[in-house]
Design a protein around this motif. Structure first.
Motif, PDB file in Angstrom:
ATOM      1  N   VAL A   1       0.868  -1.178   0.000  1.00 29.91           N
ATOM      2  CA  VAL A   1       0.000   0.000   0.000  1.00 29.91           C
ATOM      3  C   VAL A   1       0.903   1.226   0.000  1.00 29.91           C
ATOM      4  O   VAL A   1       1.659   1.454   0.954  1.00 29.91           O
ATOM      5  CB  VAL A   1      -0.942   0.015   1.219  1.00 29.91           C
TER       6      VAL A   1
ATOM      7  N   ASP B   1       7.006   1.454   6.658  1.00 30.12           N
ATOM      8  CA  ASP B   1       7.372   2.867   6.641  1.00 30.12           C
ATOM      9  C   ASP B   1       8.608   3.002   7.516  1.00 30.12           C
ATOM     10  O   ASP B   1       8.554   3.482   8.660  1.00 30.12           O
ATOM     11  CB  ASP B   1       6.226   3.726   7.167  1.00 30.12           C
TER      12      ASP B   1
ATOM     13  N   ASP C   1       2.547  -1.633   4.592  1.00 36.21           N
ATOM     14  CA  ASP C   1       2.281  -0.200   4.617  1.00 36.21           C
ATOM     15  C   ASP C   1       3.601   0.511   4.375  1.00 36.21           C
ATOM     16  O   ASP C   1       4.474   0.546   5.240  1.00 36.21           O
ATOM     17  CB  ASP C   1       1.677   0.209   5.962  1.00 36.21           C
TER      18      ASP C   1
ATOM     19  N   CYS D   1      -6.996  -4.354   6.495  1.00 35.50           N
ATOM     20  CA  CYS D   1      -6.618  -5.619   7.134  1.00 35.50           C
ATOM     21  C   CYS D   1      -7.728  -6.106   8.064  1.00 35.50           C
ATOM     22  O   CYS D   1      -8.061  -7.297   8.068  1.00 35.50           O
ATOM     23  CB  CYS D   1      -5.315  -5.457   7.910  1.00 35.50           C
TER      24      CYS D   1
ATOM     25  N   LYS E   1      -2.999   6.856   3.897  1.00 36.93           N
ATOM     26  CA  LYS E   1      -2.541   5.525   3.453  1.00 36.93           C
ATOM     27  C   LYS E   1      -2.438   4.525   4.603  1.00 36.93           C
ATOM     28  O   LYS E   1      -2.929   3.401   4.496  1.00 36.93           O
ATOM     29  CB  LYS E   1      -1.188   5.678   2.761  1.00 36.93           C
ATOM     30  N   THR E   2      -1.785   4.919   5.684  1.00 36.23           N
ATOM     31  CA  THR E   2      -1.555   3.986   6.794  1.00 36.23           C
ATOM     32  C   THR E   2      -2.870   3.581   7.451  1.00 36.23           C
ATOM     33  O   THR E   2      -3.104   2.403   7.738  1.00 36.23           O
ATOM     34  CB  THR E   2      -0.610   4.624   7.828  1.00 36.23           C
TER      35      THR E   2
ATOM     36  N   ASP F   1       4.639  -3.002   8.939  1.00 40.26           N
ATOM     37  CA  ASP F   1       4.891  -1.563   8.896  1.00 40.26           C
ATOM     38  C   ASP F   1       6.208  -1.348   8.171  1.00 40.26           C
ATOM     39  O   ASP F   1       7.278  -1.444   8.759  1.00 40.26           O
ATOM     40  CB  ASP F   1       4.950  -0.987  10.316  1.00 40.26           C
TER      41      ASP F   1
ATOM     42  N   ALA G   1      -4.605   1.162   5.103  1.00 37.64           N
ATOM     43  CA  ALA G   1      -3.996  -0.172   5.131  1.00 37.64           C
ATOM     44  C   ALA G   1      -4.430  -0.943   6.372  1.00 37.64           C
ATOM     45  O   ALA G   1      -4.773  -2.131   6.299  1.00 37.64           O
ATOM     46  CB  ALA G   1      -2.476  -0.053   5.087  1.00 37.64           C
TER      47      ALA G   1
ATOM     48  N   LEU H   1       0.330  -7.728   8.831  1.00 35.23           N
ATOM     49  CA  LEU H   1       0.485  -6.330   8.426  1.00 35.23           C
ATOM     50  C   LEU H   1       1.895  -5.891   8.788  1.00 35.23           C
ATOM     51  O   LEU H   1       2.267  -5.881   9.967  1.00 35.23           O
ATOM     52  CB  LEU H   1      -0.556  -5.469   9.130  1.00 35.23           C
TER      53      LEU H   1
ATOM     54  N   LEU I   1       2.075   2.794  12.608  1.00 33.90           N
ATOM     55  CA  LEU I   1       0.933   1.894  12.793  1.00 33.90           C
ATOM     56  C   LEU I   1       0.692   1.613  14.268  1.00 33.90           C
ATOM     57  O   LEU I   1      -0.450   1.520  14.718  1.00 33.90           O
ATOM     58  CB  LEU I   1       1.169   0.582  12.034  1.00 33.90           C
TER      59      LEU I   1
END
Length: 268
Positions: free
Chosen positions: A12, A45, A124, A29, A21-22, A43, A25, A41, A51
């Protein structure tokens, strides 16, 4: 004989920050989990992870610990039993942000077996077109690009798609228009991006769905509770559930694609 993979991996991504976006995402989920799927999921980033903040969590371990002696099982955090887990990242860690190919291979080698236990792997990503973002965007089987109707979002999303297409030969992009005031506004935003990709790149992209602007999204973030749990009946939550159903349908249709590893070798 190696057992075929059954995990659909999805990155994503977004061309710029601030497009939701986060949060999207995370709630996708939860929507997919509510439909009976198991998910991990990630993270991705790296260096600016948040997250855990959206969930009100303070992880004891994160991705950085996997570069040491920690096992993947000791890093994941259950969000809904064993069927939905979070693999958190760290904030302000240059080692993760500037990860080279060897480090990425080490990290993903530790994670491959874990990824294959789930129906979906959702990454993400950070916003923009940094080398690490592009590398992680190129690895999964599918990509979702989150845009808003703002001109800067469209411009930056086109730049992201262009770089992934020209430098990494990525051709499959699904678009979600977030924070749309109306379906008409969302359609116009998507069509402007699609026309640019078609005209300048000769690349078709697909509209996966629309999430309308909803005050409950801000409230859920403020309370650090996923939207689908905080206000499951609101418009944005309904929109997200519709997108989750489409993603499930794609997983059924993409059996040949899913048969390969959920994560390809880093493409820096």
């Amino acid at each position: 004989m190696t057992e075929a993979n059954t995990t659909l991996s999805i990155a994503v991504a977004s061309g710029k920050g601030g497009v939701g976006k986060t949060n999207l995402a995370l709630n996708l989920c939860f929507a997919l989990h509510d439909l009976g799927n198991s998910l991990i999921l990630l993270d991705a980033d790296l260096g600016l992870a948040n997250l855990d903040v959206l969930l009100g969590l303070s992880p004891e371990k994160n991705l950085q610990d996997l570069l040491g002696d920690a096992s993947a099982e000791n890093v994941v955090i259950p969000l809904a039993g064993d069927g939905l887990v979070l693999l958190p990242s760290a904030s302000g860690v240059a080692e993760l942000v500037e990860m080279d190919e060897d480090v990425q291979s080490l990290l993903l080698g530790k994670l491959d077996a874990l990824f294959r236990r789930y129906n979906f792997l959702v990454l993400d990503l950070g916003a923009g077109i940094s080398p690490t973002v592009l590398s992680f965007a190129a690895m999964p089987q599918e990509r979702i690009v989150v845009i808003t109707p703002e001109p800067t979002s469209l411009t930056d999303s086109y730049a992201l798609i262009k770089v992934l297409f020209t430098q990494h030969q990525i051709k499959n992009f699904q678009v979600i228009v977030n924070m749309a005031e109306s379906h008409k506004e969302a359609k116009n935003a998507y069509e402007r991006l699609a026309q640019a990709c078609g005209h300048f790149l000769n690349l078709p992209i697909s509209l996966l769905g629309v999430v309308h602007r909803d005050p409950m999204v801000t409230e859920s973030v403020r309370h650090q509770v996923p939207l689908l749990k905080f206000a499951p009946g609101c418009q944005a939550a309904q929109d997200i559930r519709e997108i989750a159903k489409k993603i499930m349908d794609r997983r059924t249709r993409l059996k040949d694609l899913i048969s390969r590893s959920p994560i390809l070798k880093p493409l820096i």
